[in-house]
Design an enzyme around this catalytic site. Structure first.
Site, PDB file in Angstrom:
ATOM      1  N   ASP A 262       0.905  -1.116   0.000  1.00  0.00           N
ATOM      2  CA  ASP A 262      -0.073   0.049  -0.076  1.00  0.00           C
ATOM      3  C   ASP A 262       0.953   1.190   0.020  1.00  0.00           C
ATOM      4  O   ASP A 262       1.997   1.186   0.385  1.00  0.00           O
ATOM      5  CB  ASP A 262      -0.792  -0.049   1.252  1.00  0.00           C
ATOM      6  CG  ASP A 262      -2.227   0.973   0.808  1.00  0.00           C
ATOM      7  OD1 ASP A 262      -2.280   1.536   0.029  1.00  0.00           O
ATOM      8  OD2 ASP A 262      -3.170   0.496   1.619  1.00  0.00           O
ATOM      9  N   TRP A 263       0.309   2.268  -0.601  1.00  0.00           N
ATOM     10  CA  TRP A 263       1.089   3.736  -0.753  1.00  0.00           C
ATOM     11  C   TRP A 263       1.716   4.164   0.726  1.00  0.00           C
ATOM     12  O   TRP A 263       0.852   4.463   1.651  1.00  0.00           O
ATOM     13  CB  TRP A 263       0.314   4.389  -1.557  1.00  0.00           C
ATOM     14  CG  TRP A 263       0.511   4.476  -2.902  1.00  0.00           C
ATOM     15  CD1 TRP A 263       0.824   5.470  -3.848  1.00  0.00           C
ATOM     16  CD2 TRP A 263       0.210   3.319  -3.619  1.00  0.00           C
ATOM     17  NE1 TRP A 263       0.601   4.937  -5.088  1.00  0.00           N
ATOM     18  CE2 TRP A 263       0.332   3.593  -5.118  1.00  0.00           C
ATOM     19  CE3 TRP A 263      -0.144   1.899  -3.478  1.00  0.00           C
ATOM     20  CZ2 TRP A 263       0.223   2.776  -6.218  1.00  0.00           C
ATOM     21  CZ3 TRP A 263      -0.373   1.235  -4.541  1.00  0.00           C
ATOM     22  CH2 TRP A 263      -0.149   1.537  -5.942  1.00  0.00           C
TER      23      TRP A 263
END
Length: 729
Positions: A262-263
């Site tokens: 995930d970012w």
């Protein structure tokens, strides 16, 4: 003649050139042959380049070898609008508007796996047409608390329901050559402190509640990519957690695809490199360009990782495994010649959106059979509520969509019934904001409420259309709800409207359960989740009876927040203390708690009314003893009303005297049947040993014990229509 000879020579040379095509570029070759051939031709640096972002939403290929990059974008309800290459700013394209499909909670509420396949096909066609290879979704985290701002992206509180519904979505989407990226693996059950909270959960609860839907997506759905979550488990971020990614996901479940962070979820080179992460995205917030302080080569799986490889501190086999997994993903998607061209905003996609929305809407109350509404009976119909006109495809975080068309409820009502429809907003929630609440002027709120109450005195029917939206601290990424009630004064407004006009129907949107203190004062209650682009059409077609509602709740609606199991244990259980949260309720999450502890909900899991009625016959077992095979439970379902309708028949199973504590019953199967008036259909469920097991804290494995079991045929978790017992040898 000379020309013919030259042509023949050219053809021979062409055939010779074709014979020399590398195996990795020959799509007639088996996938693993292509992957290993490509890997053998790559330098260490080229392998490293595969493992991290090169822009906001792409990771690199190998241009020298003609190996394409991966283009990713947010889902799972539609393709996010195009952003600039290296910022969060919209690129302001004019051709990136899409269909917004219903939320995954709405899909779960259909209890219809066939519609899940329709959904996966339609949404992946839009991703393909936009040139995307990886759809960042779907999600199957459990709805542990109704305050979780991201529950609308998930599929409810039961692992069997979520797992069974997500598999057709994944298979259908990936058949089009678009990879699903299953998220958020795992334990992403709150947004408060999501980057830093350490989840403490016992082994049994982890395996029985929080992992099964992910396991089904991997082993039955064959998902190609997985996104680990932000929180920590056992003190290590899930994006780089060896036990979770290498242990459970890759070794135990046999996952052969790539994990994608995930970012901003990656925090350490050594842990990311050895902990099972394959592609690192979004590190250092904006992923700055070369000349800025941080560039993509500064990512944890970039130069730092390459240095460890070159120094021999991490073996080449670790890098090769990661590169292999990324190459598999590339050959399955961006270099898959069978990948569909797709389409955008097609009639078929709007039709899919409408069908899913109609079937996911849940009818929760229908006093005096007021619904479906005969609009001809009413001269002055007042619609109250901001959600009658608000676009609910905006906001919410990464799932926000730029749509070509959104049909609002008010628009659809006015199209059908014209001048008899009046409107009053009644309340205001402010703008859709991601990271803070937009304050509303109290004077404006008083004015809107007064206008609605004044118009109510002239109406002979009120349709209140409200609920939640995708503002910060509503249904929104990066924040949780502040309380269990409807915000913006809606509860009080509904009660005051009901005091003026008894003919009032409440229609709500939202991805979570909430309190309904006004429930005894209204004639009808319809919950619609988020319905996407066709929201107005879907809702009105249910209200006027064009469609017979058949949705069932994928979550429990408690009477009050204090009735949910995590609330018994204070702040340690939610949202945590000192960045530590403890799942002290264990396996007794959702309806398992309400059933076993005999806490009466407002609306139970699996509940939903219809405009017709269904009669359940006696439950019959093919045998009273189960050994190594299976036994079949049969039950006849009859439509005893005067309308065609769909009923979801639910099978729960409980063990009478387990050696370790178990819930009274758990969902193990369901089937949705469509019946004409007077029609009877026999529903059959096959019961095998896998449906009877529990994860033993003593043996650290799944166990089936001999003894007596009860099979419950239900219309909801609280509505048992038939029961049969059997013995396991």
């Amino acid at each position: 003649m000379k020309r013919l000879k030259m042509m023949a020579m050219a053809l021979m040379m062409g055939a010779s050139a074709l014979a020399q095509v590398p195996a990795y570029l020959d799509d007639s070759q088996p996938l693993e042959v292509r992957v290993q051939d490509a890997l053998s031709r790559m330098t260490t640096h080229e392998k490293i380049q595969l493992l991290h972002a090169q822009s906001k939403f792409t990771s690199a290929g190998v241009p020298r070898l003609g190996i394409r990059q991966l283009n990713m974008d947010d889902g799972p309800h539609g393709v996010r609008e195009e952003l600039e290459w290296n910022t969060w700013k919209p690129a302001r394209w004019t051709n990136d508007s899409v269909v917004a499909f219903p939320s995954l909670t709405c899909l779960a509420a259909t209890w219809n796996p066939e519609l899940s396949a329709v959904y996966g096909n339609a949404v992946s066609e839009e991703f393909a047409f936009r040139g995307k290879d990886v759809m960042l979704g779907p999600g199957v985290n459990m709805a542990r608390t109704p305050l979780n701002g991201r529950n609308f992206e998930y599929m409810g509180e039961d692992p069997y329901l979520a797992g069974h519904m997500i598999v057709p979505y994944i298979r259908s989407a990936q058949a089009n050559g678009v990879a699903c990226c299953l998220k958020h693996f795992a334990l992403n059950n709150q947004e408060i402190d999501r980057f830093a909270v350490n989840v403490n959960v016992d082994e049994r609860t982890l395996h029985e509640i929080y992992l099964p839907a992910f396991k089904a997506a991997v082993q039955e759905g064959g998902v190609w990519t997985v996104m680990p979550s932000y929180p920590l488990w056992n003190g290590i971020h899930c994006c780089q957690n060896d036990s979770l990614l290498n242990g459970i996901l890759k070794r135990d479940w046999g996952f052969d695809g790539a994990t994608i962070s995930d970012w901003g979820g990656t925090t350490d080179t050594w842990q990311a490199a050895t902990g099972g992460l394959d592609i690192e995205m979004g590190t250092f917030t904006d992923g700055k360009v070369k000349e800025a302080e941080f560039g993509y080569d500064d990512y944890y799986l970039a130069d730092k990782f390459e240095k460890l490889i070159d120094e021999g501190k991490i073996p080449m086999s670790v890098l090769d495994d990661k590169a292999t997994r990324v190459l598999r993903t590339i050959f399955r998607t961006s270099m898959n010649r069978q990948k569909v061209i797709g389409s955008l905003c097609s009639e078929a996609h709007y039709d899919a959106c409408l069908r899913i929305g109609e079937e996911g809407i849940v009818l929760l109350k229908n006093a005096e059979d007021m619904l479906p509404l005969d609009f001809n009976r009413y001269e002055r119909i007042l619609v109250v509520g901001e959600n009658a006109v608000r676009s609910l495809t905006k906001g919410g975080g990464s799932s926000e969509l730029k749509t070509l068309h959104d049909w609002s409820p008010l628009e659809s009502l006015q199209k059908r019934f014209g001048a008899k429809i009046d409107y009053a907003q009644g309340y205001s929630s402010g703008r859709a904001m991601y990271d803070k609440v937009d304050p509303v002027d109290p004077a404006l709120s008083r004015q809107l409420k007064a206008e609605a109450l004044e118009k109510a005195r002239q109406a002979d029917l009120i349709l209140f259309i409200g609920g939640m939206n995708k503002n910060c601290r509503q249904d929104c990424e990066n924040s949780d709800r502040e309380n269990y009630h409807l915000s913006f004064g809606q509860d009080e407004l509904i009660q005051e409207l009901a005091a003026i006009q008894k003919n009032i129907i409440v229609c709500t949107f939202g991805g979570n359960a909430f309190a309904t203190p006004w429930i005894d004062e209204v004639k009808g209650f319809v919950h619609a989740w988020y319905l996407g682009s066709m929201a107005g059409e879907a809702l009105v077609r249910v209200l006027d009876g064009t469609v017979n509602p058949s949705g069932k709740l994928p979550v429990t609606f408690a009477r009050r927040l204090e009735d949910y199991p995590f609330m018994e244990y204070g702040a340690e259980a939610y949202p945590g203390v000192n960045k530590q949260v403890y799942y002290k309720e264990g396996i007794f999450m959702g309806y398992r708690h309400f059933d076993t502890r005999k806490v009466k909900p407002q609306f139970p899991f699996g509940y939903g009314l219809s405009y017709t009625t269904f009669e359940y016959g006696k439950s019959r077992l093919s045998s009273k003893t189960l050994s190594d095979g299976k036994i079949v439970l049969s039950v006849d379902i009859t439509n005893t009303g005067n309308r065609a309708g769909k009923e979801t028949v639910q099978l729960y199973i409980g063990q009478r005297k387990p050696s370790e504590v178990r819930p009274v019953k758990e969902l193990k199967a369901f089937e949705k049947v469509e019946l004409q008036p007077g029609e009877t259909r026999t529903v059959e469920f096959s019961i095998d040993r896998s449906m009877l097991s529990f994860f033993s804290a003593k043996s650290h494995d799944w166990v089936v014990e001999p003894g007596r079991f009860d099979a419950y045929v239900c219309a909801s978790s609280a509505d048992v229509r038939g029961q049969a017992d059997f013995r396991v040898e």
